[in-house]
Enzyme design. Structure first.
Site, PDB file in Angstrom:
ATOM      1  N   PHE A   1       0.848  -1.198   0.000  1.00  9.99           N
ATOM      2  CA  PHE A   1       0.000   0.000   0.000  1.00  9.99           C
ATOM      3  C   PHE A   1       0.877   1.239   0.000  1.00  9.99           C
ATOM      4  O   PHE A   1       1.910   1.278   0.690  1.00  9.99           O
ATOM      5  CB  PHE A   1      -0.889   0.060   1.248  1.00  9.99           C
ATOM      6  CG  PHE A   1      -1.977  -0.965   1.292  1.00  9.99           C
ATOM      7  CD1 PHE A   1      -2.714  -1.289   0.169  1.00  9.99           C
ATOM      8  CD2 PHE A   1      -2.286  -1.591   2.493  1.00  9.99           C
ATOM      9  CE1 PHE A   1      -3.742  -2.217   0.225  1.00  9.99           C
ATOM     10  CE2 PHE A   1      -3.308  -2.522   2.565  1.00  9.99           C
ATOM     11  CZ  PHE A   1      -4.041  -2.841   1.430  1.00  9.99           C
ATOM     12  N   GLU A   2       0.411   2.247  -0.686  1.00  7.93           N
ATOM     13  CA  GLU A   2       1.145   3.504  -0.808  1.00  7.93           C
ATOM     14  C   GLU A   2       1.461   4.142   0.553  1.00  7.93           C
ATOM     15  O   GLU A   2       2.450   4.836   0.701  1.00  7.93           O
ATOM     16  CB  GLU A   2       0.283   4.461  -1.645  1.00  7.93           C
ATOM     17  CG  GLU A   2       0.994   5.700  -2.097  1.00  7.93           C
ATOM     18  CD  GLU A   2       0.104   6.507  -3.046  1.00  7.93           C
ATOM     19  OE1 GLU A   2      -0.739   5.898  -3.734  1.00  7.93           O
ATOM     20  OE2 GLU A   2       0.261   7.735  -3.075  1.00  7.93           O
TER      21      GLU A   2
END
Lengths: 256, 319, 256, 319
Positions: free
Chosen positions: C53-54
């Site tokens: 995930f970013e």
């Protein structure tokens, strides 16, 4: 040198160097004299001074009798405020958070350039020395205190190799090379305290230790020293200062 | 070979790696099989700390040749690699037996007689090279090494004028080792590694390398790792092998587990001082080639030293 | 589109996108369809696939009923293998550790360029959109899967603004701009699966969902689509696949 | 003003800061006094996570003007700063109310009517700018934003050819905010801060800024910090003020302590949806200006929501 003195050369260097530190400064220290000097300052006139170690330790507290073998082992970190990677602690210097760095070297010249890489021709060295470590980085980015024995073979006209930059060829040459910050601040030896002339950047005697003459310093130096118009006499180490050092190194492993 | 790999090549080299979530626990011997003669090998830790000594010990036993070594600060482990004929080249910032024993006499012998190359970069220079390698950029700009003579002896370096400030900067090239050897306090079977204490350049090194071999004091469950993911410092997909080796840094230290084996290192330094080449060779024969396995090597260091080093190691947490 | 289908458009997109993922891949996912697709793949044919995930999470495990509100909150990290800073997780892309990224956008054009910044003239926008986030970085560095509704206003001849680069002007123009890695891989919609021609880099129909014709896809597209010589018909979502999605989102907050 | 400060100026700006080990616990009001009208302000956290909301709340109450905002990803906190007239400029990569509530209607109103500027960089672009600022270099090279239209609208950016690989790279300039606002789980009175969970860009931000104001869930003893120095993420000498503010991110989340106050944020989103400008103004009057202090603000959020957010927050450690 006086013969009746009750302290070792290392103790003298540590005390004199420690007095150069100001409260609130952030100081990059190695083991030996730098660590003694910084710790002594912390325990006397500079309680809010911060010690950094190249291995990544911020806000070290040295415990009596447990001196670290280098700045890269766990003993350095006991009761520290923070640990960083080695790269990131060096980047603190580049960001400008560090006021003072300590440095040594096998050779130093009149412009404060230091050599810890090669004795003799670098292509055919008589001695290959251990190298820069963080020395080049620290002396490129912080104001430097060099603490060393005062010997002619060490204080040379021109270092065989510039490992850690002082003022290079003097004048504005350091700045011209791209080194915009830091520079040599003081050289502390067993004979006196040297600074650097603000224009020529040549080494200059600022203070003589008790019983030492300027001639004696010059005789132990391989280049012509400048002498400050207003040379001082160094206050000898106080009992209270020596007591701190001896408490830190009860076996005198490092201060002997 | 150009200093910096092209991005096309760098990407292709990563793409071809097996980065799946898979168990990769192997023996020291098997892990040594992942290191090829001629490889550029990044050594984790610094000076006497978290040195991947078990893996180095195995590489010497396995007879590796022509390794190029990269380490932030080199110490006795690199002396052994030179003296054993495993390497003739080391890139580092400082090469010493350790401050208390002085300059490395083995290094002096090999370099002064031109039997080996000691390529010297500043400590931050080494760090920036690993970091560029970790970031996938071909270089990073920095403000040291300028003006000194260090740059004279290095080809792979560029002075540059900053397009924003017109300041002089040094651009140092990415260093992506073929393989990194890193010792950690704990990791899981996938290679998710947690480091305590000083991390030196190990995280950048792991990210930069084409291959990572972890030795670990302890293989722990993936469940334990997942309890505090913010303590994981090396992600499993960079790791190619995991070897559980208690006391895997001996006679160097592993933060919080054991301090250096000072008596052994003192004794070692005496052998080296007496005769750097023969002293090192005898040491290698006795401590590296002769033992039948790592545990027998440890037993030669002696129970008393192990216990003492462990006692001192744990004391870091006694506050 | 078939009328008897027992799944929503989001479920269809999630299933089809999930099948595009291969075991062992490292996948950068956002919330919504990408997360459903990646999690579905993990629980079916790709158990050793890794989700990033970013916000900084590596090896996320989504828990049924506890979907994160974005990729930047603690729910993303529950039982993850590792957390990194946002900058460092994006640097994983640049280093090359990531195989696939998911992307959306208000507009996509025939070369797979995406716009999530401005509708209309960027100087006088009709709508100021939220912007790139990590979208530009992901699409500059990884192979991209775009999962989106197939609408003419979305599939436009030329995007108003290239927020996230596809193949730019087609041919070698992406590479010429300095983007040496990644590129558009697939566009998954409620009508079909599109790829890109290997030379012209124009969007091309690869597979049609059950009951959908190429004409229908073209009618919902604002530019001329290429059609693969060997167009497939997509296997409809299986019960087992839908069950996984419905277990993940029991309240159908995201899959409705 | 040039984008990147000269190194001479950068060094002078650090040199003049008081970096001594000293206690610096102050009130929110006092801390707000360290922020000047017109300052460039870096906001820690991301989206709904570890947002320094208490400090933002205080800056609105204190009537600050013309702040330039920098944040990795902006959310409702930045809506409030725009709507309150504190800022007319934000540099970020994404500005949304949060994925579940969609695009920021306040942002749309202010930017589409040219009442405010939203300067858009890619997420990594923002990260590289803070990191360059943290490292003391004027720029960092990177491999994204190339080819896109993002660069067309930015002046402070350079395309460059790599001297090592001849590849095209984008050089992005250092960003050194005048002040950084960062919320942490715990720090000591000196400002040694420990962060749990996701750190976003906060560590680089702290190192890059000229001034750091920490708000913290808890001020802990320096002794506690020293027990695990490897958990300290922000060093005290970068920090200028420490404010203890429990629930200081509400209604956003603080990792491991509380999750977002979803019901409140839903309600807020409805007000904004109905009328972005008036909705935000009414919210600011009622929740920011009206309460006599932060605790009264919390009481307006409601005990039930606080308890529920805390219950969910703690659950991250339930494994």
């Amino acid at each position: 040198m006086t013969s009746e003195r009750n302290y070792t050369a290392t103790e003298l260097l540590s005390v004199v160097a420690g007095r150069l530190l100001k409260d609130g400064q952030v100081v990059f220290a190695g083991v030996g004299v730098p660590l003694f000097a910084a710790t002594l300052a912390q325990r006397t006139h500079a309680p809010s001074l911060t010690i950094l170690f190249e291995g990544g330790t911020i806000g070290a507290f040295v415990e009596p009798g447990k001196l670290p073998p280098s700045t890269n082992e766990q003993r350095c970190t006991h009761r520290a405020n923070m640990l960083l990677s080695a790269t990131d602690v060096l980047l603190l210097l580049q960001r400008g958070y560090v006021d003072i760095g300590f440095m040594g070297g096998a050779q130093i010249d009149m412009y404060g350039n230091l050599n810890s890489s090669y004795i003799g021709d670098p292509d055919e060295p008589r001695t290959r020395l251990p190298g820069t470590g963080g020395g080049n980085d620290i002396s490129s980015l912080a104001n430097m205190i060099v603490a060393t024995r005062h010997e002619k073979r060490r204080f040379v006209e021109k270092v065989d190799f510039i490992t850690s930059p002082g003022f290079l060829d003097g004048g504005d040459t350091r700045r011209g090379s791209g080194l915009l910050a830091g520079g040599m601040y003081r050289v502390v030896t067993d004979l006196g305290i040297m600074g650097f002339d603000s224009h020529s950047k040549r080494m200059k005697i600022l203070s003589l230790h008790p019983g030492v003459t300027a001639e004696e310093v010059q005789d132990n130096t391989g280049f012509e020293l400048l002498v400050d118009d207003n040379v001082q006499v160094t206050d000898p180490p106080q009992e209270s200062e020596l007591n701190v050092l001896r408490e830190l190194d009860p076996d005198r492993m490092y201060t002997a | 070979m150009p200093t910096v790999r092209s991005y096309d090549q760098l990407r292709e080299d990563v793409r071809s790696r097996d980065r799946s979530l898979r168990e990769k626990v192997v023996s020291l011997e098997e892990a040594a099989g992942l290191v090829n003669d001629g490889d550029g090998v990044g050594l984790g830790g610094s000076t006497l700390s978290r040195t991947p000594l078990a893996m180095i010990w195995q590489l010497i036993r396995s007879g590796r040749k022509d390794l190029k070594l990269y380490r932030s600060i080199a110490s006795s482990e690199s002396e052994l690699l030179l003296a054993a004929g495993v390497s003739r080249y080391i890139l580092t910032s400082w090469f010493s037996q350790g401050i208390i024993w002085g300059v490395s006499k083995v290094m002096r012998h090999y370099t002064e007689n031109k039997l080996a190359v000691f390529e010297e970069w500043s400590h931050m220079g080494v760090g920036m090279r690993f970091r560029a390698g970790a970031m996938g950029v071909p270089y990073l700009p920095m403000r040291t090494m300028l003006g000194s003579n260090l740059t004279n002896r290095l080809e792979d370096i560029e002075e540059s004028t900053c397009p924003f400030t017109d300041e002089k900067l040094l651009l140092v090239p990415a260093l992506n080792p073929d393989v990194a050897l890193i010792h950690v306090q704990r990791c899981d079977a996938f290679g998710n590694a947690q480091l305590d204490g000083l991390s030196f350049m190990d995280i950048d090194l792991a990210m930069a390398a084409d291959k990572v071999i972890l030795t670990t004091e302890q293989v722990v469950s993936n469940e334990q790792i997942r309890r505090r993911p913010d303590q994981t410092k090396i992600p499993f997909f960079t790791v190619d092998a995991v070897v559980e080796v208690p006391f895997g840094c001996a006679p160097h230290e592993c933060y919080g587990v054991y301090e250096p084996f000072f008596d052994h290192l003192d004794w070692y330094a005496k052998q080296i001082k007496a005769d750097p080449v023969e002293g090192a060779r005898r040491y290698i024969d006795e401590f590296i080639h002769a033992p039948k396995d790592w545990n027998e090597y440890l037993s030669k260091l002696g129970t008393a030293e192990i216990v003492d080093a462990a006692r001192r190691g744990r004391s870091i947490y006694d506050l």
